[in-house]
Write a protein that holds these residues in place. Sequence first.
Motif, PDB file in Angstrom:
ATOM      1  N   TYR A 146       0.824  -1.207   0.000  1.00 51.73           N
ATOM      2  CA  TYR A 146       0.000   0.000   0.000  1.00 51.73           C
ATOM      3  C   TYR A 146       0.860   1.260   0.000  1.00 51.73           C
ATOM      4  CZ  TYR A 146      -4.250  -2.704   0.697  1.00 51.73           C
ATOM      5  OH  TYR A 146      -5.303  -3.574   0.512  1.00 51.73           O
ATOM      6  N   ARG A 147       1.957   1.243   0.740  1.00 45.06           N
ATOM      7  CA  ARG A 147       2.829   2.411   0.776  1.00 45.06           C
ATOM      8  C   ARG A 147       3.522   2.625  -0.565  1.00 45.06           C
ATOM      9  NH1 ARG A 147       5.198   0.975   6.788  1.00 45.06           N
ATOM     10  NH2 ARG A 147       3.396   1.770   7.953  1.00 45.06           N
ATOM     11  N   THR A 148       3.892   1.529  -1.219  1.00 48.20           N
ATOM     12  CA  THR A 148       4.519   1.647  -2.534  1.00 48.20           C
ATOM     13  C   THR A 148       3.545   2.221  -3.546  1.00 48.20           C
ATOM     14  OG1 THR A 148       5.976  -0.242  -2.070  1.00 48.20           O
ATOM     15  CG2 THR A 148       5.679   0.387  -4.380  1.00 48.20           C
ATOM     16  N   MET A 149       2.294   1.742  -3.517  1.00 47.38           N
ATOM     17  CA  MET A 149       1.284   2.257  -4.425  1.00 47.38           C
ATOM     18  C   MET A 149       1.074   3.752  -4.214  1.00 47.38           C
ATOM     19  SD  MET A 149       0.262  -0.275  -6.327  1.00 47.38           S
ATOM     20  CE  MET A 149      -1.359   0.110  -6.950  1.00 47.38           C
ATOM     21  N   GLN A 150       1.015   4.171  -2.959  1.00 42.79           N
ATOM     22  CA  GLN A 150       0.829   5.588  -2.667  1.00 42.79           C
ATOM     23  C   GLN A 150       2.054   6.399  -3.079  1.00 42.79           C
ATOM     24  OE1 GLN A 150      -0.128   5.364   1.502  1.00 42.79           O
ATOM     25  NE2 GLN A 150      -2.297   4.996   1.148  1.00 42.79           N
ATOM     26  N   LEU A 151       3.242   5.822  -2.911  1.00 41.85           N
ATOM     27  CA  LEU A 151       4.480   6.493  -3.315  1.00 41.85           C
ATOM     28  C   LEU A 151       4.492   6.752  -4.811  1.00 41.85           C
ATOM     29  CD1 LEU A 151       7.358   7.477  -2.530  1.00 41.85           C
ATOM     30  CD2 LEU A 151       8.153   5.152  -2.982  1.00 41.85           C
ATOM     31  N   GLY A 153       1.968   7.351  -6.552  1.00 48.71           N
ATOM     32  CA  GLY A 153       0.875   8.250  -6.913  1.00 48.71           C
ATOM     33  C   GLY A 153      -0.428   7.568  -7.248  1.00 48.71           C
ATOM     34  N   GLU A 155      -3.984   6.304  -6.343  1.00 53.47           N
ATOM     35  CA  GLU A 155      -5.005   6.542  -5.321  1.00 53.47           C
ATOM     36  C   GLU A 155      -5.664   5.220  -4.955  1.00 53.47           C
ATOM     37  OE1 GLU A 155      -9.039   9.244  -4.614  1.00 53.47           O
ATOM     38  OE2 GLU A 155      -7.919   9.371  -6.488  1.00 53.47           O
ATOM     39  N   ILE A 156      -5.504   4.816  -3.712  1.00 55.88           N
ATOM     40  CA  ILE A 156      -5.999   3.516  -3.286  1.00 55.88           C
ATOM     41  C   ILE A 156      -6.422   3.598  -1.823  1.00 55.88           C
ATOM     42  CG2 ILE A 156      -3.735   2.646  -2.583  1.00 55.88           C
ATOM     43  CD1 ILE A 156      -4.492  -0.061  -3.791  1.00 55.88           C
ATOM     44  N   TYR A 158      -6.505   2.311   1.781  1.00 61.01           N
ATOM     45  CA  TYR A 158      -5.622   1.470   2.587  1.00 61.01           C
ATOM     46  C   TYR A 158      -6.402   0.318   3.220  1.00 61.01           C
ATOM     47  CZ  TYR A 158      -1.403   0.579   5.346  1.00 61.01           C
ATOM     48  OH  TYR A 158      -0.263   0.020   5.883  1.00 61.01           O
ATOM     49  N   ALA A 186      -7.840   0.665  -7.752  1.00 57.31           N
ATOM     50  CA  ALA A 186      -7.449   2.039  -8.078  1.00 57.31           C
ATOM     51  C   ALA A 186      -8.452   2.714  -9.007  1.00 57.31           C
ATOM     52  CB  ALA A 186      -6.065   2.047  -8.720  1.00 57.31           C
ATOM     53  N   SER A 229       0.565   4.125 -12.988  1.00 60.51           N
ATOM     54  CA  SER A 229       1.659   5.036 -12.705  1.00 60.51           C
ATOM     55  C   SER A 229       2.782   4.870 -13.731  1.00 60.51           C
ATOM     56  CB  SER A 229       2.211   4.769 -11.301  1.00 60.51           C
ATOM     57  OG  SER A 229       3.345   5.557 -11.046  1.00 60.51           O
TER      58      SER A 229
END
Length: 312
Positions: A146-151, A153, A155-156, A158, A186, A229
């Motif tokens: 989840y942190r990688t996806m947010q990094l 960019g 939108e997901i 958690y 996403a 991304s």
Amino acid sequence: MSAKLAIVVPCYNEEEVFPTTVARLLALLDGLQARGAVTPDSFLLFVDDGSRDRTWALIEEHTARDRRVHGLKLSRNCGHQNALLAGLALADADALVSIDADLQDDPEVITAMVAKFHEGCEVVYGVRNSRASDSAFKRVTARGYYRTMQLFGVEIVYDHADFRLLSKRVVAHLQEYAEVNMFLRAVIPLLGFRSDIVYYERAPRFAGISKYPLRKMLAFAMTGVTSFSVAPLRFITLLGFLTFMFSFVMVFWVLYGKLMHGNVIPGWASSVIPIYFLGGAQLLSIGVLGEYVAKIYLESKRRPRYIVEKQV
């Protein structure tokens, strides 16, 4: 006011859990109908994603027993996301809930989802309260995912998987997204509309085995990143640019050593500098081209996501 509800359940080799799953979901429909939350024609739609066991045979048996049970058989294993899309596209209802067949996501929470729908929410996400039931490895990898996806960019939501309620209007707009490699976690937030969250405790799987081993989880994560991304491509561009600049610094360093100290190893500069320079230039070029190829890649594929073999 009652609403017609469809519960869409993707299935892949779920022979062991299927009888229990049907019984629990039908009981849930009975309870919702008794409270006047859903109409009598609400139903379950099981999507057989190319199962190799008796899953489809069990689906057919239960459709013959209860008119509220429907089945959809895909011609082959198309993947969880595509099976889910097939069910959402073909289920005609005011509100549609997606849930996995193992019922690790608490089906009782669907009652709260329907209540949110009646309050005006068109998207209701089921989100886990905690990951206490997961192994340490699973917790670390999930949080990292989840942190990688947010990094990157993306939108997901958690700790949200594919347990959610969508209104008929949201599903209609979802059909407008034509990409083949669909990543619903996403895509749904991109749709907008009024949304809310309900929390639940995830239960251990009561039978059968997980259909998402580490290999599939990694592939799923890669699909999510590459579908939403271009950050990895931009990282390549940045890497190429930094390498390219480093080669220039090396040129000045070698010239300085040659002119000021005369201690440069013969042949070293003429061999190493071109390697750094060409390598950096190539990475930079590939990164720039990749920006355009990524756009073309995301738009050019038009293969069908799934083929329906049979519907009951």
